[in-house]
Design a protein around this motif. Structure first.
Motif, PDB file in Angstrom:
ATOM      1  N   UNK A  14       0.826  -1.217   0.000  1.00 46.72           N
ATOM      2  CA  UNK A  14       0.000   0.000   0.000  1.00 46.72           C
ATOM      3  C   UNK A  14       0.858   1.263   0.000  1.00 46.72           C
ATOM      4  N   UNK A  15       1.873   1.381   0.886  1.00 45.67           N
ATOM      5  CA  UNK A  15       2.714   2.589   0.807  1.00 45.67           C
ATOM      6  C   UNK A  15       3.448   2.720  -0.534  1.00 45.67           C
ATOM      7  N   UNK A  16       3.896   1.596  -1.069  1.00 53.69           N
ATOM      8  CA  UNK A  16       4.576   1.639  -2.367  1.00 53.69           C
ATOM      9  C   UNK A  16       3.636   2.139  -3.459  1.00 53.69           C
ATOM     10  N   UNK A  17       2.430   1.587  -3.511  1.00 52.98           N
ATOM     11  CA  UNK A  17       1.461   2.016  -4.520  1.00 52.98           C
ATOM     12  C   UNK A  17       1.058   3.474  -4.318  1.00 52.98           C
ATOM     13  N   UNK A  18       0.883   3.877  -3.064  1.00 57.89           N
ATOM     14  CA  UNK A  18       0.540   5.282  -2.784  1.00 57.89           C
ATOM     15  C   UNK A  18       1.673   6.214  -3.225  1.00 57.89           C
ATOM     16  N   UNK A  19       2.918   5.804  -2.972  1.00 60.60           N
ATOM     17  CA  UNK A  19       4.064   6.605  -3.400  1.00 60.60           C
ATOM     18  C   UNK A  19       4.159   6.701  -4.914  1.00 60.60           C
ATOM     19  N   UNK A  20       3.940   5.574  -5.590  1.00 60.22           N
ATOM     20  CA  UNK A  20       3.968   5.578  -7.051  1.00 60.22           C
ATOM     21  C   UNK A  20       2.883   6.484  -7.618  1.00 60.22           C
ATOM     22  N   UNK A  21       1.677   6.351  -7.075  1.00 59.32           N
ATOM     23  CA  UNK A  21       0.566   7.164  -7.556  1.00 59.32           C
ATOM     24  C   UNK A  21       0.821   8.648  -7.302  1.00 59.32           C
ATOM     25  N   UNK A  22       1.300   8.963  -6.100  1.00 55.61           N
ATOM     26  CA  UNK A  22       1.606  10.362  -5.772  1.00 55.61           C
ATOM     27  C   UNK A  22       2.651  10.919  -6.724  1.00 55.61           C
ATOM     28  N   UNK A  23       3.710  10.167  -6.932  1.00 51.55           N
ATOM     29  CA  UNK A  23       4.772  10.630  -7.828  1.00 51.55           C
ATOM     30  C   UNK A  23       4.237  10.832  -9.249  1.00 51.55           C
ATOM     31  N   UNK A  24       3.514   9.853  -9.752  1.00 54.20           N
ATOM     32  CA  UNK A  24       2.985   9.932 -11.109  1.00 54.20           C
ATOM     33  C   UNK A  24       2.074  11.151 -11.275  1.00 54.20           C
ATOM     34  N   UNK A  25       1.150  11.320 -10.345  1.00 59.05           N
ATOM     35  CA  UNK A  25       0.178  12.415 -10.443  1.00 59.05           C
ATOM     36  C   UNK A  25       0.868  13.767 -10.302  1.00 59.05           C
ATOM     37  N   UNK A  26       1.745  13.897  -9.312  1.00 60.71           N
ATOM     38  CA  UNK A  26       2.385  15.201  -9.087  1.00 60.71           C
ATOM     39  C   UNK A  26       3.386  15.557 -10.178  1.00 60.71           C
ATOM     40  N   UNK A  27       4.108  14.588 -10.700  1.00 62.27           N
ATOM     41  CA  UNK A  27       5.016  14.887 -11.815  1.00 62.27           C
ATOM     42  C   UNK A  27       4.245  15.372 -13.021  1.00 62.27           C
ATOM     43  N   UNK A  28       3.121  14.746 -13.256  1.00 57.73           N
ATOM     44  CA  UNK A  28       2.294  15.135 -14.404  1.00 57.73           C
ATOM     45  C   UNK A  28       1.649  16.515 -14.181  1.00 57.73           C
ATOM     46  N   UNK A  29       1.180  16.749 -12.960  1.00 59.27           N
ATOM     47  CA  UNK A  29       0.466  18.002 -12.681  1.00 59.27           C
ATOM     48  C   UNK A  29       1.402  19.190 -12.463  1.00 59.27           C
ATOM     49  N   UNK A  30       2.523  18.979 -11.763  1.00 58.36           N
ATOM     50  CA  UNK A  30       3.371  20.109 -11.364  1.00 58.36           C
ATOM     51  C   UNK A  30       4.745  20.126 -12.026  1.00 58.36           C
ATOM     52  N   UNK A  32       8.671  17.972 -12.845  1.00 57.29           N
ATOM     53  CA  UNK A  32       9.767  17.374 -12.090  1.00 57.29           C
ATOM     54  C   UNK A  32      10.450  18.382 -11.155  1.00 57.29           C
ATOM     55  N   UNK A  33      10.674  19.590 -11.629  1.00 55.44           N
ATOM     56  CA  UNK A  33      11.374  20.587 -10.800  1.00 55.44           C
ATOM     57  C   UNK A  33      10.588  20.873  -9.525  1.00 55.44           C
ATOM     58  N   UNK A  34       9.296  21.097  -9.635  1.00 58.61           N
ATOM     59  CA  UNK A  34       8.470  21.347  -8.443  1.00 58.61           C
ATOM     60  C   UNK A  34       8.475  20.139  -7.515  1.00 58.61           C
ATOM     61  N   UNK A  35       8.358  18.962  -8.103  1.00 54.70           N
ATOM     62  CA  UNK A  35       8.323  17.735  -7.301  1.00 54.70           C
ATOM     63  C   UNK A  35       9.603  17.579  -6.493  1.00 54.70           C
ATOM     64  N   UNK A  36      10.750  17.795  -7.143  1.00 52.54           N
ATOM     65  CA  UNK A  36      12.039  17.602  -6.475  1.00 52.54           C
ATOM     66  C   UNK A  36      12.369  18.727  -5.490  1.00 52.54           C
ATOM     67  N   UNK A  37      12.000  19.952  -5.813  1.00 45.78           N
ATOM     68  CA  UNK A  37      12.399  21.083  -4.964  1.00 45.78           C
ATOM     69  C   UNK A  37      11.379  21.456  -3.905  1.00 45.78           C
ATOM     70  N   UNK A  38      10.115  21.118  -4.100  1.00 48.26           N
ATOM     71  CA  UNK A  38       9.082  21.523  -3.141  1.00 48.26           C
ATOM     72  C   UNK A  38       8.466  20.335  -2.402  1.00 48.26           C
ATOM     73  N   UNK A  39       7.993  19.348  -3.149  1.00 46.30           N
ATOM     74  CA  UNK A  39       7.251  18.251  -2.534  1.00 46.30           C
ATOM     75  C   UNK A  39       8.157  17.320  -1.724  1.00 46.30           C
ATOM     76  N   UNK A  40       9.238  16.863  -2.319  1.00 44.30           N
ATOM     77  CA  UNK A  40      10.129  15.922  -1.629  1.00 44.30           C
ATOM     78  C   UNK A  40      10.676  16.533  -0.336  1.00 44.30           C
ATOM     79  N   UNK A  41      11.181  17.771  -0.341  1.00 43.34           N
ATOM     80  CA  UNK A  41      11.636  18.344   0.934  1.00 43.34           C
ATOM     81  C   UNK A  41      10.505  18.528   1.955  1.00 43.34           C
ATOM     82  N   UNK A  42       9.293  18.760   1.481  1.00 42.24           N
ATOM     83  CA  UNK A  42       8.166  18.948   2.409  1.00 42.24           C
ATOM     84  C   UNK A  42       7.742  17.628   3.052  1.00 42.24           C
ATOM     85  N   UNK A  43       7.812  16.537   2.310  1.00 47.14           N
ATOM     86  CA  UNK A  43       7.333  15.256   2.841  1.00 47.14           C
ATOM     87  C   UNK A  43       8.421  14.494   3.602  1.00 47.14           C
TER      88      UNK A  43
END
Length: 147
Positions: A14-30, A32-43
């Motif tokens: 479940x955590x693996x699938x949730x992580x994959x889904x989160x990554x897929x959705x956020x990379x598509x929506x925001x 790679x730069x936002x994902x790496x610089x904002x989301x990853x440091x926040x989580x």
């Protein structure tokens, strides 16, 4: 077997699938730069807090046994500590030889840690919270605190 598969799915799947889904959705929506610089440091602090919470809960549930059975603690911890002391340098050397990277110490610690969080989850789910298997898993996690 089904209980173990269910535990592995709950604690890893479940955590693996949730992580994959989160990554897929956020990379598509925001992007790679936002994902790496904002989301990853926040989580990242949340993941550390969740791990620390798990360790505190483990010790609070098994703390009385650790104090009551110190020889059992040593019988479990010493072989695991020896395993860690051997596996860390071996995996460090193997990484240096076959997969050179600056993250070699982290990878060596991970390789030597042997996924004790999963072992604890499976031991509790299959054998129960008060089982010897759960006790051994807690001691195993404690005996290798560097990870």
């Amino acid at each position: 077997m089904s209980q173990i598969a269910q535990s592995v799915f709950i604690y890893l799947g479940i955590p693996f699938l949730a992580g994959m889904l989160t990554r897929f959705v956020l990379l598509r929506a925001k992007g790679r730069a936002w994902y790496q610089t904002r989301f990853v440091p926040a989580i990242s602090p949340l993941t550390l807090a969740a791990l620390l919470f798990t360790i505190v809960v483990m010790f609070s549930l098994k703390g009385n046994l650790i104090v009551q059975l110190p020889l059992d603690v040593l019988r479990i911890a010493v072989p695991l500590l020896i395993y860690f002391v051997v596996m860390f340098p071996v995996s460090f050397w193997m990484g240096r030889r076959w997969a050179p990277t600056t993250r070699r110490p982290q990878r060596s610690l991970t390789a030597a840690s042997n996924n004790f969080e999963l072992a604890i989850a499976v031991a509790v789910a299959v054998f129960g919270l008060n089982s010897g298997a759960a006790f051994a898993a807690v001691i195993g996690r404690w005996s290798r605190c560097p990870h």
